[in-house]
Design a protein around this motif. Structure first.
Motif, mmCIF file in Angstrom:
data_model
loop_
_atom_site.group_PDB
_atom_site.id
_atom_site.type_symbol
_atom_site.label_atom_id
_atom_site.label_comp_id
_atom_site.label_asym_id
_atom_site.label_seq_id
_atom_site.Cartn_x
_atom_site.Cartn_y
_atom_site.Cartn_z
ATOM 1 N N TYR A 44 0.845 -1.215 0.000
ATOM 2 C CA TYR A 44 0.000 0.000 0.000
ATOM 3 C C TYR A 44 0.876 1.259 0.000
ATOM 4 O O TYR A 44 0.545 2.270 -0.618
ATOM 5 C CB TYR A 44 -0.961 -0.005 1.200
ATOM 6 C CG TYR A 44 -2.064 -1.015 1.007
ATOM 7 C CD1 TYR A 44 -3.181 -0.699 0.235
ATOM 8 C CD2 TYR A 44 -1.959 -2.302 1.529
ATOM 9 C CE1 TYR A 44 -4.172 -1.630 0.003
ATOM 10 C CE2 TYR A 44 -2.943 -3.249 1.303
ATOM 11 C CZ TYR A 44 -4.044 -2.913 0.546
ATOM 12 O OH TYR A 44 -5.012 -3.845 0.299
ATOM 13 N N VAL A 104 -1.029 7.235 3.322
ATOM 14 C CA VAL A 104 -1.331 5.848 2.924
ATOM 15 C C VAL A 104 -2.748 5.391 3.297
ATOM 16 O O VAL A 104 -3.358 4.605 2.555
ATOM 17 C CB VAL A 104 -0.240 4.880 3.470
ATOM 18 C CG1 VAL A 104 -0.221 4.819 4.969
ATOM 19 C CG2 VAL A 104 -0.387 3.494 2.883
ATOM 20 N N ARG A 135 -3.812 -5.689 7.602
ATOM 21 C CA ARG A 135 -4.975 -5.271 8.377
ATOM 22 C C ARG A 135 -6.169 -6.196 8.142
ATOM 23 O O ARG A 135 -7.030 -6.344 8.981
ATOM 24 C CB ARG A 135 -5.398 -3.847 7.990
ATOM 25 C CG ARG A 135 -4.332 -2.781 8.155
ATOM 26 C CD ARG A 135 -3.962 -2.603 9.613
ATOM 27 N NE ARG A 135 -3.126 -1.419 9.835
ATOM 28 C CZ ARG A 135 -1.850 -1.334 9.529
ATOM 29 N NH1 ARG A 135 -1.217 -2.342 8.977
ATOM 30 N NH2 ARG A 135 -1.179 -0.227 9.796
ATOM 31 N N ILE A 137 -5.862 -9.429 6.435
ATOM 32 C CA ILE A 137 -5.377 -10.692 5.861
ATOM 33 C C ILE A 137 -6.267 -11.860 6.332
ATOM 34 O O ILE A 137 -6.775 -12.617 5.516
ATOM 35 C CB ILE A 137 -3.879 -10.939 6.212
ATOM 36 C CG1 ILE A 137 -3.044 -9.709 5.847
ATOM 37 C CG2 ILE A 137 -3.359 -12.190 5.507
ATOM 38 C CD1 ILE A 137 -3.178 -9.227 4.409
ATOM 39 N N ARG A 184 -4.559 7.083 12.564
ATOM 40 C CA ARG A 184 -4.448 6.033 11.546
ATOM 41 C C ARG A 184 -5.345 4.842 11.950
ATOM 42 O O ARG A 184 -6.019 4.252 11.107
ATOM 43 C CB ARG A 184 -2.991 5.595 11.381
ATOM 44 C CG ARG A 184 -2.680 5.106 9.998
ATOM 45 C CD ARG A 184 -1.398 5.682 9.441
ATOM 46 N NE ARG A 184 -0.210 5.222 10.142
ATOM 47 C CZ ARG A 184 0.433 4.105 9.820
ATOM 48 N NH1 ARG A 184 0.006 3.336 8.846
ATOM 49 N NH2 ARG A 184 1.516 3.769 10.460
ATOM 50 N N ASP A 188 -8.238 3.401 9.580
ATOM 51 C CA ASP A 188 -8.176 2.000 9.142
ATOM 52 C C ASP A 188 -9.380 1.199 9.652
ATOM 53 O O ASP A 188 -9.876 0.297 8.973
ATOM 54 C CB ASP A 188 -6.866 1.335 9.616
ATOM 55 C CG ASP A 188 -5.633 1.927 8.913
ATOM 56 O OD1 ASP A 188 -5.792 2.574 7.862
ATOM 57 O OD2 ASP A 188 -4.517 1.737 9.432
HETATM 58 O O1 DC Z 1 1.610 -1.617 8.283
HETATM 59 P P1 DC Z 1 1.851 -0.255 7.652
HETATM 60 O O2 DC Z 1 1.857 0.883 8.621
HETATM 61 O O3 DC Z 1 3.073 -0.251 6.783
HETATM 62 O O4 DC Z 1 0.591 -0.043 6.692
HETATM 63 C C1 DC Z 1 0.434 1.099 5.929
HETATM 64 C C2 DC Z 1 -1.039 1.397 5.711
HETATM 65 O O5 DC Z 1 -1.610 0.450 4.822
HETATM 66 C C3 DC Z 1 -1.914 1.445 6.946
HETATM 67 O O6 DC Z 1 -2.479 2.729 7.094
HETATM 68 C C4 DC Z 1 -3.015 0.470 6.701
HETATM 69 C C5 DC Z 1 -2.875 0.043 5.287
HETATM 70 N N1 DC Z 1 -2.974 -1.401 5.116
HETATM 71 C C6 DC Z 1 -4.183 -1.913 4.773
HETATM 72 O O7 DC Z 1 -5.160 -1.177 4.674
HETATM 73 N N2 DC Z 1 -4.324 -3.247 4.550
HETATM 74 C C7 DC Z 1 -3.267 -4.059 4.678
HETATM 75 N N3 DC Z 1 -3.413 -5.381 4.446
HETATM 76 C C8 DC Z 1 -2.005 -3.550 5.056
HETATM 77 C C9 DC Z 1 -1.886 -2.209 5.296
#
Ligand code: DC
Length: 231
Positions: A44, A104, A135, A137, A184, A188
């Motif tokens: 992402y 992001v 987030r 998976i 964040r 999310d």
């Molecule tokens: O884990 P990270 O901070 O590098 O993730 C960056 C962003 O990506 C975070 O704001 C949530 C998003 N993200 C997501 O929506 N789905 C995922 N499977 C992984 C990350």
């Protein structure tokens, strides 16, 4: 016909909020099991970096979606962890900038971006033997993962960990980081598409008072039990 690895490898999903230690834990678990580590947040971030470079605002959903479908995002294991490639260019450091971090979440809320990356992620997991962190998976990308962990920690502890990681290179206070992390989380968790949720069959682990090695040990142990069950 059995797929390569079926029966002697499982897929492990590690989800949770920013700064819970997912990437460090997932990388170490993968190392110990001889599995492949996939950092989906990095994917992402790569799309976000590309959108910034192309002057596409994350809110411009149509342009962002069209842009995402043209990108080639690659992940390769490296000595210092996973390397991330955007159209063949190594962007491993650039995707960790504050600018990317601040933009992001809205990029990750774009449906097409999620479809494109979700398809790639499922492809990586086809032959089993992946530890994937993100987030959504366990809840969305790999709903059949044999082991699902929801790793969390208090906002204060997560801010402290991030602060220790980046304080030398970027001028930001602990308080600012805590506010950004809480924001964040809110974005999310609150988005309509694939929000951060704990899958029903995920095991919740609160790492606030645990060391990384304790968390890794617990997950490796659980994975061995799941593997025995899957046989
Ligand atoms: O884990 P990270 O901070 O590098 O993730 C960056 C962003 O990506 C975070 O704001 C949530 C998003 N993200 C997501 O929506 N789905 C995922 N499977 C992984 C990350």
């Amino acid at each position: 016909m059995q797929q390569d690895g079926d029966g002697d490898r499982i897929n492990i999903a590690i989800d949770g909020p920013a700064g819970a230690g997912k990437s460090t834990v997932a990388r170490k678990v993968a190392e110990q099991l001889g599995y492949v580590y996939i950092d989906t947040g990095a994917m992402y971030r790569a799309v976000t970096l590309s959108a910034i470079r192309a002057s596409i605002a994350p809110e411009d959903g149509e342009r962002l979606a069209a842009h995402a479908t043209t990108l080639e995002i690659g992940l390769k294991p490296g000595e210092q962890g996973q390397k991330v490639y955007l159209n063949g260019e190594n962007v491993t450091s650039e995707i960790r900038s504050r600018e990317v971090t601040l933009l992001v979440s809205p990029v990750a809320a774009n449906e097409t971006v999620r479809e494109v990356l979700g398809t790639l992620q499922r492809g990586f997991a086809e032959s089993k033997g992946v530890v994937m962190d993100g987030r959504d998976i366990g809840s969305h990308v790999l709903p059949n993962a044999e082991l699902k962990i929801f790793l969390t920690a208090s906002v204060e502890e997560r801010a402290r960990r991030r602060y220790n990681e980046i304080a030398d290179s970027q001028s930001i206070t602990l308080e600012q980081l805590a506010v950004e992390i809480a924001e964040r989380d809110r974005l999310d968790e609150g988005r309509d598409i694939a929000p951060l949720v704990c899958a029903k069959d995920a095991l919740v682990m609160d790492s606030t008072a645990m060391t990384i090695d304790e968390v890794v040990e617990a997950i490796v142990k659980l994975s061995r039990t799941k593997l025995a069950e899957a046989k």
